[in-house]
Each structure stands twice: as structure tokens, then as C-alpha cells.
Design a protein around this motif. Structure first.
Motif, PDB file in Angstrom:
ATOM      1  N   PHE A   1     -52.164 -66.380  36.104  1.00 26.32           N
ATOM      2  CA  PHE A   1     -53.739 -64.946  36.390  1.00 26.32           C
ATOM      3  C   PHE A   1     -53.994 -65.006  34.797  1.00 26.32           C
ATOM      4  N   SER A   2     -55.558 -64.231  34.671  1.00 29.79           N
ATOM      5  CA  SER A   2     -56.176 -64.147  33.319  1.00 29.79           C
ATOM      6  C   SER A   2     -56.628 -62.465  33.431  1.00 29.79           C
ATOM      7  N   ASP A   3     -56.600 -62.226  32.393  1.00 25.57           N
ATOM      8  CA  ASP A   3     -57.671 -60.506  32.016  1.00 25.57           C
ATOM      9  C   ASP A   3     -56.322 -59.625  32.671  1.00 25.57           C
ATOM     10  N   VAL A   4     -54.947 -59.910  31.926  1.00 26.32           N
ATOM     11  CA  VAL A   4     -53.990 -59.376  32.370  1.00 26.32           C
ATOM     12  C   VAL A   4     -53.688 -57.950  31.610  1.00 26.32           C
ATOM     13  N   THR A   5     -54.399 -57.073  31.412  1.00 30.76           N
ATOM     14  CA  THR A   5     -54.618 -55.452  31.569  1.00 30.76           C
ATOM     15  C   THR A   5     -53.852 -54.903  32.229  1.00 30.76           C
ATOM     16  N   TRP A   6     -53.536 -53.726  31.049  1.00 33.36           N
ATOM     17  CA  TRP A   6     -52.396 -52.209  32.272  1.00 33.36           C
ATOM     18  C   TRP A   6     -53.272 -50.969  31.972  1.00 33.36           C
ATOM     19  N   HIS A   7     -53.116 -50.708  32.694  1.00 32.72           N
ATOM     20  CA  HIS A   7     -54.182 -49.271  32.182  1.00 32.72           C
ATOM     21  C   HIS A   7     -53.140 -48.237  32.789  1.00 32.72           C
ATOM     22  N   SER A   8     -53.357 -47.104  32.031  1.00 34.72           N
ATOM     23  CA  SER A   8     -52.358 -45.693  31.930  1.00 34.72           C
ATOM     24  C   SER A   8     -52.640 -45.160  33.158  1.00 34.72           C
ATOM     25  N   VAL A   9     -51.409 -44.768  33.065  1.00 41.47           N
ATOM     26  CA  VAL A   9     -51.446 -42.819  34.224  1.00 41.47           C
ATOM     27  C   VAL A   9     -53.199 -42.697  34.419  1.00 41.47           C
ATOM     28  N   GLU A  10     -53.616 -41.900  32.886  1.00 44.84           N
ATOM     29  CA  GLU A  10     -54.482 -41.363  33.112  1.00 44.84           C
ATOM     30  C   GLU A  10     -55.915 -42.226  33.125  1.00 44.84           C
ATOM     31  N   GLU A  11     -56.099 -43.348  32.981  1.00 42.26           N
ATOM     32  CA  GLU A  11     -56.965 -44.695  33.556  1.00 42.26           C
ATOM     33  C   GLU A  11     -56.863 -44.637  34.997  1.00 42.26           C
ATOM     34  N   ALA A  12     -55.655 -45.286  35.244  1.00 43.68           N
ATOM     35  CA  ALA A  12     -55.979 -45.112  36.322  1.00 43.68           C
ATOM     36  C   ALA A  12     -55.641 -44.464  37.989  1.00 43.68           C
ATOM     37  N   HIS A  13     -55.569 -43.100  37.633  1.00 42.51           N
ATOM     38  CA  HIS A  13     -55.471 -41.432  37.840  1.00 42.51           C
ATOM     39  C   HIS A  13     -54.293 -42.178  39.389  1.00 42.51           C
ATOM     40  N   PHE A  14     -52.923 -42.638  38.125  1.00 38.26           N
ATOM     41  CA  PHE A  14     -52.314 -43.707  39.021  1.00 38.26           C
ATOM     42  C   PHE A  14     -50.938 -43.105  38.909  1.00 38.26           C
ATOM     43  N   PHE A  15     -49.712 -42.940  39.488  1.00 40.79           N
ATOM     44  CA  PHE A  15     -48.622 -42.136  38.760  1.00 40.79           C
ATOM     45  C   PHE A  15     -48.303 -42.663  38.104  1.00 40.79           C
ATOM     46  N   GLN A  16     -48.178 -44.092  38.716  1.00 39.60           N
ATOM     47  CA  GLN A  16     -47.178 -44.803  37.429  1.00 39.60           C
ATOM     48  C   GLN A  16     -48.775 -45.602  36.811  1.00 39.60           C
ATOM     49  N   PRO A  17     -47.934 -46.514  35.311  1.00 35.29           N
ATOM     50  CA  PRO A  17     -49.347 -47.320  34.872  1.00 35.29           C
ATOM     51  C   PRO A  17     -49.621 -48.951  35.788  1.00 35.29           C
ATOM     52  N   VAL A  18     -50.880 -49.172  35.436  1.00 33.65           N
ATOM     53  CA  VAL A  18     -50.824 -50.133  36.838  1.00 33.65           C
ATOM     54  C   VAL A  18     -51.652 -51.262  35.696  1.00 33.65           C
ATOM     55  N   LEU A  19     -50.988 -52.612  36.497  1.00 38.50           N
ATOM     56  CA  LEU A  19     -51.393 -53.612  35.441  1.00 38.50           C
ATOM     57  C   LEU A  19     -53.120 -54.771  36.817  1.00 38.50           C
ATOM     58  N   THR A  20     -53.814 -54.884  35.915  1.00 36.32           N
ATOM     59  CA  THR A  20     -54.450 -55.493  36.924  1.00 36.32           C
ATOM     60  C   THR A  20     -54.711 -56.827  36.629  1.00 36.32           C
ATOM     61  N   ALA A  21     -55.115 -58.502  37.033  1.00 38.83           N
ATOM     62  CA  ALA A  21     -55.493 -59.562  36.478  1.00 38.83           C
ATOM     63  C   ALA A  21     -56.058 -60.365  37.639  1.00 38.83           C
ATOM     64  N   ARG A  22     -56.496 -61.521  37.127  1.00 40.49           N
ATOM     65  CA  ARG A  22     -57.585 -62.590  37.805  1.00 40.49           C
ATOM     66  C   ARG A  22     -57.110 -63.392  38.239  1.00 40.49           C
ATOM     67  N   PRO A  23     -56.691 -64.404  38.896  1.00 42.07           N
ATOM     68  CA  PRO A  23     -55.976 -65.355  39.448  1.00 42.07           C
ATOM     69  C   PRO A  23     -57.412 -66.557  38.014  1.00 42.07           C
ATOM     70  N   ALA A  24     -56.649 -67.177  37.577  1.00 41.53           N
ATOM     71  CA  ALA A  24     -57.016 -67.676  36.168  1.00 41.53           C
ATOM     72  C   ALA A  24     -57.687 -69.258  37.208  1.00 41.53           C
ATOM     73  N   ALA A  25     -58.477 -70.431  36.442  1.00 39.38           N
ATOM     74  CA  ALA A  25     -59.255 -71.154  36.877  1.00 39.38           C
ATOM     75  C   ALA A  25     -58.028 -71.941  36.912  1.00 39.38           C
TER      76      ALA A  25
END
Length: 262
Positions: free
Chosen positions: A238-262
Motif C-alpha cells: 500500500f501507498s499513501d499511508v495516512t493516520w487520521h486523528s479522532v478529531e479529523e476522522a470523527h471516529f472513536f479511534q485513529p483511522v488509517l487509510t492507504a491506497r493499493p500501490a501499483a
């Protein structure tokens, strides 16, 4: 969820036994279902820039907290979980709400789905903590990479353990939930091992005609740091691996997003 090593408490047994009372972890489970579905829907759409309904795999669906919330938003959701009892309850809860949700029992390290089947692959609620070794976690993440479509999205949520490993935190704060019979209380006691893993007692006090029922389930978790998880996600395709804080994601835990790498 994932099977732990032979020296650890069985994750499947833990979640089989907890499935009946899992909703009591939340102050208001139905409200949490809707709020979490809304937050995850907004996050996925912001990355995929799509107004279309998405094919979503929740590969640690439990009793359906996130899967049902996303189905409420109209997405085509498939749920799987190591616990057949939890997966069956998720399907029943969705049916009672008039929602389509197909569920099955499956280990996230061996996902029984065809390659490139989903726009979004999700594992929420700190489920990855039940994978106790880097090899187990790599196996699960590579499977998620296999079943997500190019251009799709990986979404993981995890507990931010912070300095818990160093301080050897030994308990969680009690959660109090109102029920028809009175207030129920849920908390955990943690027992650390030599490494970054810990056994925990998941304790629920349930009101029972002026007294208490005490229910104790035991499991083993690993206190993965957010940095460790991000590194392994990148390593597993995966690429573009990003953690989003609770405040950013409006979720009760930190949220990681990632895109499939080529």
C-alpha cells in the motif's frame, strides 16, 4: 479477528462468548452504528471521489457495528469474522433493520474472496491487535491488498496505545450502559507479558434483580504502535499511508487509510 498463538487465549472463543453482550461496550450501540457508518462513509468518499455505492468488505465485522452502519448508507457490504457467533448476530441485526448484509466466518489471514473484489476493505475497532506477530499481520494485510481493487481504499482503525507499553497500563476506564434492567458496566484488566503483548480480562457487570451477574472473558492482544502498523501496511503493498486523528476522522479511534500501490 485472528487466531493467536497456542500460548495465548483463543480469540475465537473470546468473541464467540462475547457476541451476545458486545453491544454493551457502547453507551448506545444503535447510535454508534449510525455515527460510525456516517464517518467511514464520508472518509471513503473523500478518497474515492465517488457518488456511487461501493463494494465494501468488513473483514473483522464482529456483530456488525461498522458493517451495518455502512449498509445504512446504501453500500453493498460483505462481513466476515473469525467468530461464527458474532458474524451470525451481525447478519441477524442487519435483517432486523431491513438491510442486506452477507456474513461468514473467516480468518482475516485467509480471506475467502476473489482478487480485486472490493472498493474498500475495512478492519475496525482495534481488531488487528489480535494478530500477535508481524508474520500474522503481514499475512492479513497482504490478503487485504489482494482483494481490494486497484484505485480502492484500505481503512483500518486501532487503539492509540501511546505509552501504555512503557507504563504497563493495567486497566481501562469503566463504560456504563443503560439497559432495561438497569446499568451495565464494562471494563478490562490488563496483564502484560515480557513483550508488547498482554492478556486481558474483559469484565461485565450486568444488573440482575437487585444484584449483579459477573461475566468474564479472556483474550490476548498486542499493543501495536500506530507507527508499526503504518510501516507494515506500506510493506504489504500500500501507498499513501495516512493516520487520521479522532478529531479529523470523527471516529472513536485513529483511522488509517492507504491506497493499493501499483
Amino acid at each position: 479477528m485472528a487466531v493467536a498463538s497456542s500460548s495465548a487465549f483463543s480469540a475465537q472463543d473470546f468473541f464467540d462468548r462475547l457476541a451476545e453482550d458486545y453491544h454493551l461496550i457502547y453507551e448506545d450501540w444503535s447510535l454508534s452504528v449510525s455515527r460510525q457508518g456516517q464517518a467511514l462513509d464520508a472518509l471513503a468518499r473523500s478518497y474515492l471521489a465517488s457518488t456511487e455505492l461501493l463494494d465494501v468488505l468488513d473483514c473483522s465485522c464482529g456483530i456488525g457495528t461498522q458493517a451495518i452502519g455502512l449498509a445504512e448508507r446504501g453500500h453493498r457490504v460483505v462481513g466476515s469474522d473469525l467468530s461464527p457467533v458474532a458474524a451470525a448476530r451481525a447478519a441477524g441485526e442487519a435483517q432486523r433493520r431491513g438491510l442486506a448484509l452477507t456474513t461468514s466466518a473467516a480468518d482475516m489471514r485467509s480471506l475467502p474472496y476473489a482478487d480485486a473484489s472490493f472498493d474498500v476493505v475495512l478492519s475496525a475497532d482495534n481488531s488487528l491487535a489480535h494478530l500477535l506477530t508481524e508474520d500474522d499481520l503481514r499475512q492479513a494485510l497482504r490478503g487485504m491488498r489482494r482483494v481490494v481493487r486497484d484505485g480502492g481504499l484500505l481503512v483500518l482503525t486501532a487503539r492509540d496505545y501511546g505509552d501504555a507499553r512503557q507504563t504497563r497500563r493495567n486497566a481501562t476506564m469503566p463504560q456504563v450502559t443503560d439497559t432495561d434492567a438497569g446499568q451495565a458496566v464494562t471494563f478490562q484488566l490488563w496483564h502484560w507479558r515480557e513483550d508488547a503483548t498482554y492478556d486481558f480480562d474483559h469484565i461485565q457487570l450486568l444488573p440482575d434483580d437487585g444484584t449483579w451477574q459477573v461475566r468474564v472473558r479472556r483474550a490476548t492482544s498486542r499493543a501495536w504502535s500506530l507507527e508499526e502498523l503504518a510501516m507494515l501496511v506500506h510493506e504489504c503493498g500500500f501507498s499513501d499511508v495516512t493516520w487520521h486523528s479522532v478529531e479529523e476522522a470523527h471516529f472513536f479511534q485513529p483511522v488509517l487509510t492507504a491506497r493499493p500501490a501499483a
